[in-house]
Enzyme design. Structure first.
Site, mmCIF file in Angstrom:
data_model
loop_
_atom_site.group_PDB
_atom_site.id
_atom_site.type_symbol
_atom_site.label_atom_id
_atom_site.label_comp_id
_atom_site.label_asym_id
_atom_site.label_seq_id
_atom_site.Cartn_x
_atom_site.Cartn_y
_atom_site.Cartn_z
ATOM 1 N N ARG A 27 31.063 32.807 29.617
ATOM 2 C CA ARG A 27 31.219 34.254 30.212
ATOM 3 C C ARG A 27 29.635 35.027 30.304
ATOM 4 N NH1 ARG A 27 36.266 36.833 29.064
ATOM 5 N NH2 ARG A 27 35.417 38.689 28.885
ATOM 6 N N TRP A 74 26.903 40.832 25.990
ATOM 7 C CA TRP A 74 26.124 40.957 27.211
ATOM 8 C C TRP A 74 25.493 42.303 27.465
ATOM 9 C CZ3 TRP A 74 26.806 42.423 32.429
ATOM 10 C CH2 TRP A 74 26.050 41.512 33.426
ATOM 11 N N GLY A 101 33.223 46.535 27.076
ATOM 12 C CA GLY A 101 33.154 47.803 28.030
ATOM 13 C C GLY A 101 32.041 48.517 27.911
ATOM 14 N N GLU A 494 28.660 30.585 51.485
ATOM 15 C CA GLU A 494 28.855 30.072 50.005
ATOM 16 C C GLU A 494 28.035 29.092 49.615
ATOM 17 O OE1 GLU A 494 30.763 30.935 47.637
ATOM 18 O OE2 GLU A 494 30.715 29.035 46.328
ATOM 19 N N LYS A 498 25.708 29.614 46.050
ATOM 20 C CA LYS A 498 25.647 28.336 45.083
ATOM 21 C C LYS A 498 24.286 28.038 44.594
ATOM 22 C CE LYS A 498 29.027 28.462 43.518
ATOM 23 N NZ LYS A 498 29.835 29.523 44.233
ATOM 24 N N GLU A 501 22.428 31.195 42.658
ATOM 25 C CA GLU A 501 23.152 31.630 41.535
ATOM 26 C C GLU A 501 22.726 30.610 40.400
ATOM 27 O OE1 GLU A 501 27.303 32.455 40.896
ATOM 28 O OE2 GLU A 501 27.708 31.000 42.427
ATOM 29 N N HIS A 517 18.423 35.883 66.547
ATOM 30 C CA HIS A 517 18.225 37.355 66.598
ATOM 31 C C HIS A 517 17.414 37.693 65.594
ATOM 32 C CE1 HIS A 517 21.371 37.703 69.779
ATOM 33 N NE2 HIS A 517 21.993 36.651 69.043
ATOM 34 N N LYS A 616 30.613 35.221 34.035
ATOM 35 C CA LYS A 616 31.701 34.519 34.794
ATOM 36 C C LYS A 616 32.531 35.609 35.157
ATOM 37 C CE LYS A 616 34.279 31.292 36.217
ATOM 38 N NZ LYS A 616 33.795 30.701 37.564
HETATM 39 C C1 AGP Z 1 30.662 32.897 42.163
HETATM 40 O O1 AGP Z 1 29.933 31.385 42.029
HETATM 41 C C2 AGP Z 1 30.240 33.837 41.469
HETATM 42 N N1 AGP Z 1 30.232 33.553 40.041
HETATM 43 C C3 AGP Z 1 30.660 35.109 41.498
HETATM 44 O O2 AGP Z 1 30.278 35.631 42.919
HETATM 45 C C4 AGP Z 1 32.108 35.352 41.513
HETATM 46 O O3 AGP Z 1 32.681 34.640 42.745
HETATM 47 C C5 AGP Z 1 32.858 36.798 41.779
HETATM 48 O O4 AGP Z 1 32.167 37.624 40.756
HETATM 49 C C6 AGP Z 1 34.155 37.088 41.754
HETATM 50 O O5 AGP Z 1 34.508 36.800 40.825
HETATM 51 P P1 AGP Z 1 36.393 36.683 40.625
HETATM 52 O O6 AGP Z 1 36.701 35.683 41.699
HETATM 53 O O7 AGP Z 1 36.788 36.006 39.135
HETATM 54 O O8 AGP Z 1 36.729 38.074 40.938
#
Ligand code: AGP
Length: 621
Positions: A27, A74, A101, A494, A498, A501, A517, A616
């Site tokens: 996470r 975090w 939170g 996508e 990838k 990130e 463009h 995550k």
């Molecule tokens: C995707 O590789 C990322 N980890 C991130 O963009 C993720 O897709 C986004 O935070 C949405 O998460 P979720 O699908 O759990 O809602």
């Protein structure tokens, strides 16, 4: 996002608390800690850094006791250091608290407590919660009858504290004055209770409980739970006991381990064929020449009245939604809008009456997506969720939905969840289409083609060696372009995400024709362009776009259908994928892009499963 684990039972708490945190490592975090109770003594151990740093610390200074709480932080308020790590104590050790939170009014509460003489040791909002509970515990009225609950005063002190907080929390509390009790509470940040024999658990997500408890209760917002060795109780906002539904955890221990793979991400890329089989299982009907779902909770008439669909999501799930737009509009002829959840929740667009809102999410806890859904429900629209985590907040708050059945996705970079989302969206398009214009013959053909998807993805994985070669050749580049059209425009986005990130390389996805463009100004010999160009109705157009890039000296990496010599002759590198119908191509063309990002990240010695700055599940705004 932060992780929480709590335990009360007959075994040593320390190893259970640490192993639970290890299960939540994916996470994302920057410090970790635990607190145990041994008799009436509180043992507090916490460290900035990784869980192994905390493990070394408790090896030198064990934390005895069979009850405790632990946390991975975090950082939101205050830097990552030993002092700011959780648990936080209040009242000089009267209580210990771990919290997920953000408490929005923590500053004013802290000033009020300081005016009462409370001395704070950390910069965190969580310490305010601990100090408030300690203060309230000292002043608790004690006049409420809590029946046989073992810690009425502590419940009252926690409850009075929660009434003062603005913001979100998932928290766990222990106190040496109540050495047999763990209290949990949630508002906006998930918390799950694990049921054992003579022992009970608390965790911020069921992944931490795999192998420990197979029955869980998902707390709802504003509920409290009280755990002892022999009992568990759920209290509502009025602190009355409520019945709660018990869920089974689907996942096995093996699901949450890397097995033979070096990283969770690579394991999950290779799990895609099996995950897709799970997504399709029991949902394709030859007899009906369609797909069907058990959990939409919308009757046929309601679905037939749908005149518009809004898909809302974040990140990778947003890209899956974009594929869904093409699918649903092609096969069901229903207008679809795709909205970033973070924008949709505030944009307040005019929405037609017969519109349904579908959230797409792996975790089921993404704050922006949850908020967008709640806003849609407030406007009276039916809501559905495509979600991977059973019992997650979004799964429980929507009117119905479809579980992805991808199994736990541990790597921060989403892979198998994406392909399962696209597969479910394809089945939804078929389902809606067969209620409208698709004939039985067309439906039967799509059912046959969908059944072939897992094997097609299995075959797509054969590109691994080619991808590794491409990664070695271009992994040093600092900029990439990803280009595709129609179904492959979202796949281009996508693929770029990838790479960004997990390798921290700047990458942009564009509709291939959009290059002229403006973005084509970025093309130079040091900027590889990845073209998605399986055969399809506009293959020649994409080939022209490829030529435009080549003419400006840009290296081209092409993803093409097996044996396509024409592409091989023009591109600098070609990665082959199996030929499938155009609408299913995203499921195979995304695979080399996942592997390319993975191998470049490994070559650049990046932390593939826990990339910097990322979590995550983004459960804060
Ligand atoms: C995707 O590789 C990322 N980890 C991130 O963009 C993720 O897709 C986004 O935070 C949405 O998460 P979720 O699908 O759990 O809602």
């Amino acid at each position: 996002m932060c992780g929480i684990v709590g335990y009360v039972g007959f075994r040593d708490a320390e190893p259970i608390l640490l192993e639970g945190l290890r299960r939540l490592e994916y996470r994302g975090y920057d410090s970790a800690g635990l607190a145990t109770l041994h008799g009436t003594r509180l043992h507090l151990r916490k460290r900035a850094g990784r869980i192994q740093d905390l493990t070394r610390h408790v090896r030198d200074r064990p934390a005895p006791g069979s009850i405790g709480i632990s946390h991975t932080r975090w950082a939101t308020h205050g830097p990552a250091n030993d002092t700011n790590a959780h648990p936080h104590v209040g009242g000089n050790g009267l209580v210990a608290v771990v919290h997920n939170g953000v408490i929005e009014n923590y500053a004013i509460l802290r000033r009020q407590l300081e005016a009462e003489g409370v001395l704070f040791t950390s910069d965190t909002d969580t310490e305010v919660i601990a100090q408030l509970i300690a203060r309230n515990l000292r002043t608790v009225s004690g006049d409420r009858d809590w029946g046989d609950l073992p810690c009425g005063d502590l419940i009252e002190a926690v409850s009075d504290t929660l009434d003062l907080l603005k913001g979100t929390y998932g928290l766990a509390v222990v106190s040496p004055h109540y050495p047999d009790v763990v209290i949990g509470a949630r508002l906006g940040s998930p918390l799950v209770l694990g049921i054992g024999e003579g022992e009970h658990y608390l965790a911020s997500d069921p992944g931490a409980l795999v192998g420990l408890a197979d029955k869980v209760v998902y707390l709802k917002d504003r509920q409290l739970c009280v755990l002892t060795r022999g009992e568990w109780h759920i209290l509502d906002q009025e602190r009355s006991r409520v019945q709660a539904s018990i869920h089974e955890i689907e996942w096995e221990v093996a699901d949450a381990d890397k097995g033979v793979f070096e990283h969770y991400m690579l394991k999950e890329i290779y799990e895609q064929p099996e995950a897709l089989e799970n997504a399709l299982r029991g949902r394709l009907s030859d007899e009906e020449a369609s797909a069907h779902f058990g959990g939409l909770n919308l009757d046929t008439q309601a679905l037939r009245r749908v005149e518009r669909i809004i898909l809302t999501a974040c990140g990778t799930s947003y890209h899956a939604a974009l594929v869904g737009e093409y699918l649903i509009e092609e096969f069901a002829r229903i207008p679809v809008e795709v909205e970033y959840a973070s924008e949709f929740r505030y944009r307040n667009p005019p929405i037609d009456r017969n519109t349904i809102v579908i959230a797409i999410t792996q975790s089921g806890e993404t704050a922006d997506t949850l908020a967008a859904l709640r806003e849609s429900k407030r406007k009276g629209h039916p809501t559905l969720a495509l979600c991977n985590v059973v019992g997650s907040t979004i799964a429980r708050e929507t009117d119905g939905g479809v579980y992805l059945h991808a199994g736990p996705e541990i790597g921060v970079a989403s892979t198998k969840a994406f392909t399962n989302q696209v597969a479910v969206l394809t089945m939804l398009a078929l389902h809606f289409g067969r209620m409208r214009h698709l004939s039985a013959l067309q439906g039967a053909q799509m059912v046959r083609e969908l059944r072939g998807v897992p094997d097609a993805v299995r075959q797509a994985l054969h590109c691994h060696d080619s991808v590794r070669r491409v990664a070695e050749r271009y992994g040093h580049a600092n900029n990439f372009l990803y280009l595709g059209r129609q179904y492959h425009y979202p796949v281009a986005l996508e693929g770029a995400l990838k790479l960004k990130e997990i390798s921290y390389i700047h990458a942009e996805g564009y509709p291939a024709a959009e290059m002229k463009h403006g973005p084509i100004a970025l093309v130079d010999v040091d900027t590889p362009s990845v073209f998605l160009m399986p055969r399809g109705p506009i293959f020649d157009k994409v080939m022209s776009n490829l030529e435009e890039v080549k003419a400006r000296g840009g290296p081209v990496i092409a993803v093409a259908c097996e044996g396509d010599e024409e592409v091989a002759a023009r591109a600098d590198e070609v990665i082959y994928v199996p030929e499938v119908p155009e609408y299913l191509q995203p499921l195979v063309t995304v695979v080399p892009l996942q592997l390319l990002a993975y191998h470049i990240a490994v070559l650049r010695d990046c932390d593939v499963d826990k990339p910097r700055n990322l979590a995550k599940s983004v459960t804060v705004e």
